[in-house]
Design a protein around this motif. Structure first.
Motif, PDB file in Angstrom:
ATOM      1  N   LEU A 117     -44.014   5.770   4.611  1.00  0.00           N
ATOM      2  CA  LEU A 117     -44.764   7.030   4.533  1.00  0.00           C
ATOM      3  C   LEU A 117     -44.827   7.573   3.106  1.00  0.00           C
ATOM      4  O   LEU A 117     -45.593   8.481   2.806  1.00  0.00           O
ATOM      5  CB  LEU A 117     -44.098   8.100   5.412  1.00  0.00           C
ATOM      6  CG  LEU A 117     -44.029   7.777   6.892  1.00  0.00           C
ATOM      7  CD1 LEU A 117     -43.419   8.940   7.641  1.00  0.00           C
ATOM      8  CD2 LEU A 117     -45.424   7.475   7.419  1.00  0.00           C
ATOM      9  N   ARG A 118     -44.004   7.002   2.214  1.00  0.00           N
ATOM     10  CA  ARG A 118     -43.942   7.558   0.856  1.00  0.00           C
ATOM     11  C   ARG A 118     -45.273   7.384   0.130  1.00  0.00           C
ATOM     12  O   ARG A 118     -45.952   6.376   0.269  1.00  0.00           O
ATOM     13  CB  ARG A 118     -42.822   6.869   0.063  1.00  0.00           C
ATOM     14  CG  ARG A 118     -41.455   7.182   0.627  1.00  0.00           C
ATOM     15  CD  ARG A 118     -40.390   6.355  -0.039  1.00  0.00           C
ATOM     16  NE  ARG A 118     -40.228   6.717  -1.440  1.00  0.00           N
ATOM     17  CZ  ARG A 118     -39.564   5.972  -2.314  1.00  0.00           C
ATOM     18  NH1 ARG A 118     -39.038   4.828  -1.953  1.00  0.00           N
ATOM     19  NH2 ARG A 118     -39.437   6.378  -3.560  1.00  0.00           N
ATOM     20  N   ASP A 120     -45.842  13.012   2.177  1.00  0.00           N
ATOM     21  CA  ASP A 120     -45.832  11.795   2.987  1.00  0.00           C
ATOM     22  C   ASP A 120     -47.208  11.523   3.593  1.00  0.00           C
ATOM     23  O   ASP A 120     -47.984  12.450   3.834  1.00  0.00           O
ATOM     24  CB  ASP A 120     -44.809  11.926   4.123  1.00  0.00           C
ATOM     25  CG  ASP A 120     -43.391  11.671   3.622  1.00  0.00           C
ATOM     26  OD1 ASP A 120     -43.229  11.309   2.433  1.00  0.00           O
ATOM     27  OD2 ASP A 120     -42.447  11.833   4.422  1.00  0.00           O
TER      28      ASP A 120
END
Ligand SMILES: [Zn+2]
Length: 290
Positions: free
Chosen positions: A88-89, A46
């Protein structure tokens, strides 16, 4: 504007690269889906930083995870605010998967093999025009360790006139182009077509033939008066290599090299030993590699 495949190939050259969620949102659904479905992109850790989208001044902000259930970032204008976990990926290019896709798209024979850990892969071989060519994938060739990577990749060095794919950045140093290596940028030659990864061999067949002919075609013997200077120039261009190394690469003994330099008829022009020396000094072709 570059398409999704080009964008990730450009990014893939950076050490520890990552492609963020916000960036992936800019792509067409078809291209983004294809990159993930094909496995060219795989999930990465992340993001630790995001670009603030809460104020008028897009700035980087650290992701704060220990402040309630949802992650947050801090904006000097807005204060702490919540962000969706999706943002956040991150993804990264899976080079091993890319190597297999290349091998498949080009119909190569042989098994994909790692040549230099995480940097160079042998993809396989096939007939191109009138000769069998080996294909490689290499990345990060514009980084400062580029020449070390080349010099320690014996499997690549011993391949005559191979086709070497790089994601996007070509190496600056001429040593990379020796031994008839044809370097091709995937960002220029590869495409996504209806969700498939495609690359057309016909497009660069002619280029390969020209480069291979230059390597394998007849050699002009170096005039005796220029041989000493040729050896010195080769050493200078090859990390100040030694005469011992030249003899090893050309597979001749020191006496032979010396006789060739002095124009002795024991090492005649066009003979096997003279050819091995000339191929090395003129074209960087190593008969033997470490
Ligand atoms: Zn802000």
């Amino acid at each position: 504007m570059d398409n999704a495949l080009q964008q990730i190939l450009i990014r893939a050259e950076l050490e520890g690269h990552a492609i963020g969620f916000d960036e992936a949102q800019q792509w067409s659904a078809v291209d983004g889906g294809a990159l993930v479905n094909l496995g060219i992109l795989r999930p990465a850790d992340d993001a630790e930083y995001l670009t603030c989208d809460a104020c008028d001044d897009p700035h980087d902000a650290e992701v704060i995870r220990d402040c309630g259930h949802d992650p947050r970032i801090y904006c000097p204008d807005v204060g702490l605010y919540r962000i969706g976990a999706d943002r956040l990926r991150q993804w990264e290019v899976d080079f091993v998967r890319l190597a297999h896709l290349l091998s498949g798209a080009l119909g190569l024979h042989g098994v994909v093999q790692e040549v230099t850990r995480g940097r160079i892969w042998l993809l396989g071989r096939r007939q191109v025009t009138n000769r069998t060519a080996e294909f490689f994938l290499a990345h990060g060739l514009s980084r400062t360790d580029s020449l070390d990577v080349l010099r320690t990749a014996a499997r690549l060095q011993s391949s005559p006139a191979p086709i070497v794919f790089v994601p996007d950045r070509l190496p600056e140093h001429a040593e990379w182009r020796e031994n008839g290596r044809l370097l091709l940028r995937l960002s220029e030659w590869a495409q996504l077509e209806n969700g498939a990864f495609t690359l057309h061999l016909q497009a660069f067949e002619d280029l390969h033939r020209q480069v291979a002919d230059d390597l394998e075609g007849p050699l002009q013997a170096t005039p005796e008066s220029e041989r000493d200077a040729l050896i010195k120039r080769f050493c200078r261009d090859h990390n100040n290599c030694t005469v011992t190394q030249i003899c090893f690469w050309a597979n001749v003994d020191r006496g032979d090299l010396s006789r060739w330099k002095n124009g002795s008829n024991l090492i005649p022009d066009g003979g096997e030993r003279a050819l091995r020396i000339e191929r090395l000094l003129q074209r960087g072709y190593k008969t033997r590699t470490e």
